[in-house]
Design an enzyme around this catalytic site. Structure first.
Site, PDB file in Angstrom:
ATOM      1  N   ASP A  40      -6.334   1.101   0.821  1.00 33.47           N
ATOM      2  CA  ASP A  40      -6.610   1.411   2.220  1.00 33.47           C
ATOM      3  C   ASP A  40      -8.072   1.080   2.529  1.00 33.47           C
ATOM      4  O   ASP A  40      -8.819   0.618   1.677  1.00 33.47           O
ATOM      5  CB  ASP A  40      -6.262   2.868   2.540  1.00 33.47           C
ATOM      6  CG  ASP A  40      -7.130   3.868   1.782  1.00 33.47           C
ATOM      7  OD1 ASP A  40      -8.171   3.470   1.227  1.00 33.47           O
ATOM      8  OD2 ASP A  40      -6.753   5.047   1.730  1.00 33.47           O
ATOM      9  N   LYS A  63       0.833  -1.202   0.000  1.00 32.74           N
ATOM     10  CA  LYS A  63       0.000   0.000   0.000  1.00 32.74           C
ATOM     11  C   LYS A  63       0.870   1.255   0.000  1.00 32.74           C
ATOM     12  O   LYS A  63       0.627   2.196  -0.768  1.00 32.74           O
ATOM     13  CB  LYS A  63      -0.918   0.002   1.224  1.00 32.74           C
ATOM     14  CG  LYS A  63      -1.855   1.200   1.281  1.00 32.74           C
ATOM     15  CD  LYS A  63      -2.825   1.103   2.454  1.00 32.74           C
ATOM     16  CE  LYS A  63      -2.113   1.326   3.775  1.00 32.74           C
ATOM     17  NZ  LYS A  63      -3.043   1.375   4.918  1.00 32.74           N
TER      18      LYS A  63
END
Length: 230
Positions: free
Chosen positions: A170, A151
């Site tokens: 996310d 991420k």
């Protein structure tokens, strides 16, 4: 992409929640001008100085389990007092009270600075420029930068203008992907393999919606937070 995943993605597109898709399209249309400005600024960030590129990358070391605005405020403070570029962990940590895991992250920042230093100078831009492909850049970041997972690696690349084909998965993005029926459930944890699978599904939805991946990230973030931020 293997045949099974192709079939799954085809089935997924057929199950897209039309109402939610229409909502996404409406938001996209309404904030398109702001999206264009944000993406232009990401690309502009890559044209900045070595120190400016370093600050953008360092920001993403601070974001895990922390608010993005707090992480950026911490980086801004460290830039202003020069500690981001020459401070020791015990000095930097004093400015990380607004992010979680401050002790680990202060060490990560110093290790990252050392990683990105050549011939006594910060050269993150030069180092990344030696890697042509965005996905190869991501592999390099994952292998070499402590404190960054998939991420965060994608976040770094997006913020430097390389986000057209990658996803920052996310909680805001995952929640919206579930509402759209792009994914069946929000995983409690995401392995590397699972991350790539969800990213591919988001890529398929991106094609379906005709909203580029970096644009789609901003639309989904805006839908949850009401703003566009780094």
């Amino acid at each position: 992409m293997d045949k099974k995943l192709k079939d799954e993605n085809k089935e997924m597109i057929n199950k897209i929640n039309k109402e939610k898709n229409e909502e996404i399209q409406k938001i996209y249309k309404n904030i398109k001008q702001n999206i264009d400005i944000a993406i232009k600024n990401y690309k502009k960030a890559w044209e900045g100085t070595e120190k400016e590129v370093f600050a953008e990358m360092a920001f993403c070391i601070l974001t895990p389990q922390s608010k993005a605005k707090n992480a950026w405020q911490a980086i801004t403070n460290l830039v202003e007092n020069g500690l981001l570029y020459n401070g020791e962990p015990e000095e930097i940590v004093e400015f990380l009270n607004i992010v979680r895991f401050k002790n680990n992250k202060s060490r990560y920042l110093v290790e990252f600075r050392e990683l990105m230093t050549r011939d006594g100078k910060l050269q993150p831009k030069k180092i990344l420029s030696e890697i042509d492909d965005t996905f190869e850049k991501r592999k390099w970041i994952l292998k070499n930068v402590k404190g960054m997972g998939l991420k965060e690696a994608n976040h770094v690349l997006r913020n430097l203008g390389f986000g057209e084909n990658i996803a920052i998965l996310d909680r805001h993005i995952l929640r919206n992907l579930k509402e759209l029926n792009v994914i069946e459930e929000i995983p409690k944890s995401i392995s590397e393999k699972k991350y790539y699978e969800i990213e591919e599904k988001m890529r398929e939805y991106s094609k379906f919606s005709k909203i580029k991946m970096d644009e789609l990230d901003l639309v989904l973030w805006y839908k949850q937070t009401g703003e566009i931020f780094k």
